[in-house]
Design a protein around this motif. Structure first.
Motif, mmCIF file in Angstrom:
data_model
loop_
_atom_site.group_PDB
_atom_site.id
_atom_site.type_symbol
_atom_site.label_atom_id
_atom_site.label_comp_id
_atom_site.label_asym_id
_atom_site.label_seq_id
_atom_site.Cartn_x
_atom_site.Cartn_y
_atom_site.Cartn_z
ATOM 1 N N HIS A 21 -5.023 0.562 7.993
ATOM 2 C CA HIS A 21 -5.148 0.748 6.550
ATOM 3 C C HIS A 21 -3.863 1.343 5.970
ATOM 4 N N ILE A 22 -3.491 0.846 4.779
ATOM 5 C CA ILE A 22 -2.361 1.390 4.028
ATOM 6 C C ILE A 22 -2.890 1.813 2.658
ATOM 7 N N VAL A 23 -2.947 3.113 2.426
ATOM 8 C CA VAL A 23 -3.443 3.656 1.161
ATOM 9 C C VAL A 23 -2.243 3.909 0.256
ATOM 10 N N TYR A 24 -2.240 3.317 -0.926
ATOM 11 C CA TYR A 24 -1.117 3.516 -1.841
ATOM 12 C C TYR A 24 -1.554 4.380 -3.026
ATOM 13 N N VAL A 25 -0.687 5.333 -3.377
ATOM 14 C CA VAL A 25 -1.014 6.308 -4.423
ATOM 15 C C VAL A 25 -0.691 5.766 -5.804
ATOM 16 N N GLU A 26 0.512 5.202 -5.970
ATOM 17 C CA GLU A 26 0.936 4.650 -7.263
ATOM 18 C C GLU A 26 0.675 3.146 -7.277
ATOM 19 N N PRO A 27 -0.153 2.642 -8.195
ATOM 20 C CA PRO A 27 -0.528 1.224 -8.167
ATOM 21 C C PRO A 27 0.498 0.271 -8.759
ATOM 22 N N ARG A 28 1.451 0.779 -9.543
ATOM 23 C CA ARG A 28 2.372 -0.100 -10.235
ATOM 24 C C ARG A 28 3.122 -1.005 -9.260
ATOM 25 N N GLY A 29 3.062 -2.300 -9.521
ATOM 26 C CA GLY A 29 3.762 -3.269 -8.701
ATOM 27 C C GLY A 29 3.013 -3.695 -7.455
ATOM 28 N N ILE A 30 1.842 -3.102 -7.204
ATOM 29 C CA ILE A 30 1.095 -3.416 -5.980
ATOM 30 C C ILE A 30 -0.219 -4.117 -6.290
ATOM 31 N N ARG A 31 -1.020 -3.497 -7.140
ATOM 32 C CA ARG A 31 -2.336 -4.056 -7.447
ATOM 33 C C ARG A 31 -2.188 -5.465 -8.044
ATOM 34 N N ASN A 32 -2.979 -6.361 -7.558
ATOM 35 C CA ASN A 32 -3.040 -7.756 -8.011
ATOM 36 C C ASN A 32 -1.814 -8.584 -7.609
ATOM 37 N N ARG A 33 -0.892 -7.996 -6.816
ATOM 38 C CA ARG A 33 0.280 -8.752 -6.399
ATOM 39 C C ARG A 33 0.362 -8.887 -4.874
ATOM 40 N N TYR A 34 -0.384 -8.052 -4.162
ATOM 41 C CA TYR A 34 -0.368 -8.077 -2.713
ATOM 42 C C TYR A 34 -1.775 -8.421 -2.209
ATOM 43 N N ASP A 35 -1.843 -9.208 -1.155
ATOM 44 C CA ASP A 35 -3.161 -9.596 -0.649
ATOM 45 C C ASP A 35 -3.390 -9.152 0.797
ATOM 46 N N ASP A 36 -2.570 -8.209 1.275
ATOM 47 C CA ASP A 36 -2.749 -7.728 2.637
ATOM 48 C C ASP A 36 -4.080 -6.972 2.733
ATOM 49 N N PRO A 37 -4.947 -7.346 3.672
ATOM 50 C CA PRO A 37 -6.282 -6.721 3.760
ATOM 51 C C PRO A 37 -6.251 -5.238 4.112
ATOM 52 N N ARG A 38 -5.104 -4.744 4.578
ATOM 53 C CA ARG A 38 -5.022 -3.325 4.942
ATOM 54 C C ARG A 38 -4.852 -2.422 3.730
ATOM 55 N N LEU A 39 -4.493 -2.996 2.583
ATOM 56 C CA LEU A 39 -4.179 -2.190 1.400
ATOM 57 C C LEU A 39 -5.430 -1.615 0.756
ATOM 58 N N LEU A 40 -5.310 -0.346 0.329
ATOM 59 C CA LEU A 40 -6.406 0.358 -0.328
ATOM 60 C C LEU A 40 -5.819 1.318 -1.353
ATOM 61 N N ALA A 41 -6.244 1.203 -2.602
ATOM 62 C CA ALA A 41 -5.731 2.073 -3.656
ATOM 63 C C ALA A 41 -6.276 3.492 -3.493
ATOM 64 N N TRP A 42 -5.478 4.484 -3.905
ATOM 65 C CA TRP A 42 -5.876 5.886 -3.780
ATOM 66 C C TRP A 42 -7.220 6.178 -4.451
ATOM 67 N N PRO A 43 -7.481 5.722 -5.694
ATOM 68 C CA PRO A 43 -8.802 5.979 -6.289
ATOM 69 C C PRO A 43 -9.941 5.378 -5.465
ATOM 70 N N ASP A 44 -9.716 4.200 -4.909
ATOM 71 C CA ASP A 44 -10.754 3.579 -4.071
ATOM 72 C C ASP A 44 -10.923 4.356 -2.770
ATOM 73 N N PHE A 45 -9.831 4.871 -2.264
ATOM 74 C CA PHE A 45 -9.866 5.711 -1.058
ATOM 75 C C PHE A 45 -10.710 6.961 -1.307
ATOM 76 N N LEU A 46 -10.479 7.633 -2.463
ATOM 77 C CA LEU A 46 -11.274 8.817 -2.797
ATOM 78 C C LEU A 46 -12.732 8.454 -3.061
ATOM 79 N N ALA A 47 -12.959 7.302 -3.683
ATOM 80 C CA ALA A 47 -14.343 6.866 -3.932
ATOM 81 C C ALA A 47 -15.070 6.653 -2.606
ATOM 82 N N LEU A 48 -14.351 6.104 -1.622
ATOM 83 C CA LEU A 48 -14.924 5.949 -0.291
ATOM 84 C C LEU A 48 -15.297 7.311 0.291
ATOM 85 N N GLY A 49 -14.412 8.297 0.047
ATOM 86 C CA GLY A 49 -14.705 9.648 0.517
ATOM 87 C C GLY A 49 -15.929 10.243 -0.163
#
Length: 609
Positions: A129-157
């Protein structure tokens, strides 16, 4: 076992509303209290468990200093995993080596730049898993299944905490003294970085000695103190001041916006405790000189007068262990009214009650400069492998030119044959990750750690480091020379940024010198000397002549065999990404000599100046 995670949890219970962290967001300092600090760290812990992190696993953090770095660090330790910090400036090749070597399962990356580095590495079988804190330039542009946004990571927690409310606390309850809580990779000046394993017991000893027992400050740090976090958090020294000081004493941590904004952030924060590597102190001193030289004629004369008085005050303090005489106190009191108070306020040092320099040797002239301005300077000594606990100059017992006295509970001895410094105490690391041979080379079965530094005792109490064993120069005439002392003497000049003294197996010493672009640029403007680039400025005959005067002055203090008889100015700023500096701005001597081999040979082919 008491860990940094349990300490943060305790503060969340006992002082929940006290401010623990401050960070700028859209130009406004945002505050996080201890209750919020622990809440975020606990969410990280739950999220990591949900992602399959087990005790002993590694979680990597690749980010500038920010709140999420500490949340991730504390949350990782809470679930008995180990934090692995990566320097933000690490190039792709180094990122690949570190992630693969440590076998990190989760990477917490700050932004697109750091995510791109990880995605560029193909062979990372352990990274799930790769958790990214700043979404700019990443969300909706990368399709690697390991990617997880920080808010989604905290929601999982949050979801995991709801379903398994005791999961993190159960992990914390089973923590042992031998748990590896962090891998701190060495700077790699002589080869690939090695991962030093620091255990829960190592960190607890460091907190007890440096924080609770006041191994650095007197009185010990408290919630009334504040620090500015700006050096990389993956470095053990910054971890002490930004994480362990907070967890151990409740010190409030302010995060600098970036390394470029440290000067303005210092002015805003006015910290009470300030740690810096020598390069930082040299930069601040150079900035003070530029500030005074740029002032109008009246202020320039006043500033120059009181800086000369500060030189005298610094000499008095140096001679008296950092204590004032009646005369020096009186002179300083007047200087405080006319100069020092305003100067320290503008630089951001007005409230500093304890200042320290460490991680590399510093010129005594720089320490005396700040002491003369009223800054309580202390050179300290430690290394990653002993959890940065070895020696320190204590208030009132400062010996400039030494790294101080051993801390309580710390054994220090000097090898009679080699002069190498050895230390032994409960903070000695558990060894290098996946490298038993390297561990055996530095750690004796009896617990003595070989530091690789050469030193001597001063007055039987204070330790003086002369150089690194691997850096000692043996001239063609058979003389052993410690280059760091010569280099530091030259770097005490505000016009010089980097120095590399060479001469091993040569008939005389020479030096590669990098100028300080700000101060030399200011000097060039004052002398109406036009230039375009750093390389152009370094090539100016007038600049070469300026540096020659500095070299001549230092040579006048040295024995003939120690004098720099030839030098060349570097045509570029040394850079970490070019492999010439470590992430902590230490010279990679062999790499620099390879990069500028022609300059080195030209000094010897052409003879001495």
């Amino acid at each position: 076992m008491r860990t940094i995670a349990t300490r943060v949890q305790e503060r969340a219970v006992t002082t929940p509303a006290v401010i623990a962290l401050r960070e700028k967001d859209l130009g406004i300092w945002q505050q996080v209290d201890w209750a919020g600090y622990w809440d975020f760290a606990e969410l990280v812990g739950h999220a990591l468990i949900a992602l399959g992190i087990e005790p002993g696993d590694r979680v990597a953090i690749h980010s500038e200093n920010r709140r999420e770095w500490l949340y991730a660090d504390i949350g990782t330790v809470a679930v008995r995993a180990a934090t692995v910090g990566l320097y933000p400036t690490n190039p792709v090749a180094e990122v690949g080596y570190l992630l693969k070597h440590c076998g990190a399962k989760v990477l917490i990356a700050e932004d697109q730049e750091q995510v791109d580095k990880a995605l560029a590495i193909e062979d990372l079988p352990d990274l799930t898993h790769i958790v990214y804190v700043e979404p700019r330039g990443i969300r909706n542009r990368y399709d690697d299944p390991r990617l997880l946004a920080w808010p989604d990571f905290l929601a999982l927690g949050k979801q995991h905490r709801t379903e398994h409310p005791d999961a993190v606390s159960q992990r914390m309850d089973t923590a042992t003294a031998d748990d590896v809580v962090t891998l701190v990779y060495t700077s790699g000046t002589t080869g690939p970085p090695k991962g030093a394993m620091l255990t829960a017991a190592n960190v607890d000893f460091a907190i007890q000695e440096l924080v609770e027992r006041g191994g650095f400050t007197a009185p010990p740090p408290s919630p009334r103190d504040s620090v500015l976090s700006y050096l990389p958090l993956c470095h053990v020294a910054e971890r002490i001041f930004s994480c362990w000081f907070g967890a151990g004493a409740g010190v409030c941590v302010h995060f600098a916006e970036s390394i470029e904004t440290v000067a303005s952030n210092l002015h805003e924060v006015q910290p009470t405790v300030l740690f810096g590597v020598p390069r930082i102190w040299e930069k601040i001193a150079a900035g003070v000189q530029i500030r005074i030289e740029s002032a109008d004629p009246v202020k320039r004369r006043i500033g120059g007068f009181w800086l000369r008085r500060a030189d005298w005050i610094g000499d008095v303090l140096t001679a008296n262990g950092g204590r004032h005489t009646a005369a020096s106190r009186a002179v300083y009191a007047v200087g405080w009214l006319f100069c020092y108070r305003a100067l320290k306020d503008r630089v951001g040092l007005r409230k500093v009650r304890y200042a320290a320099s460490g991680a590399a040797p510093i010129a005594p002239e720089v320490l005396r400069f700040f002491m003369g301005l009223g800054l309580p300077m202390h050179e300290v000594y430690g290394m990653t492998e002993n959890t940065a606990v070895a020696t320190a100059n204590r208030p009132g017992r400062v010996k400039v030119g030494t790294v101080g006295e051993p801390h309580a509970g710390v054994e220090v001895r000097i090898d009679e044959t080699t002069g190498e410094i050895l230390t032994r105490h409960p903070g000695t690391f558990a060894g290098y990750w996946r490298d038993p041979a390297a561990t055996a080379a530095v750690l004796e079965p009896t617990g003595w750690l070989h530091t690789g530094d050469v030193g001597e005792w001063v007055d039987g109490t204070h330790l003086r480091i002369t150089d690194r064993m691997k850096d000692i120069i043996i001239t063609a005439g058979g003389k052993n020379i410690a280059p760091s002392e010569i280099e530091n003497a030259l770097k005490a000049s505000p016009y010089i940024k980097e120095v590399l003294v060479v001469g091993d197996r040569r008939r005389f010493l020479a030096a590669l010198i990098g100028i300080e672009p700000d101060t030399v640029g200011h000097w060039a403007q004052q002398h109406r000397l036009p230039y375009s680039t750093y390389a152009d400025l370094s090539a100016k005959p007038e600049v070469i002549a300026l540096v020659q005067t500095i070299v001549d002055e230092i040579n006048g203090r040295l024995a003939t065999v120690e004098q720099v008889r030839s030098f060349r100015l570097l045509p570029k700023l040394l850079d970490h990404e070019d492999g010439e500096l470590t992430a902590t701005q230490k010279l990679k001597r062999n790499a620099v000599m390879r990069s500028f081999a022609e300059l080195v040979e030209s000094m010897y082919a052409g003879g001495a100046r």
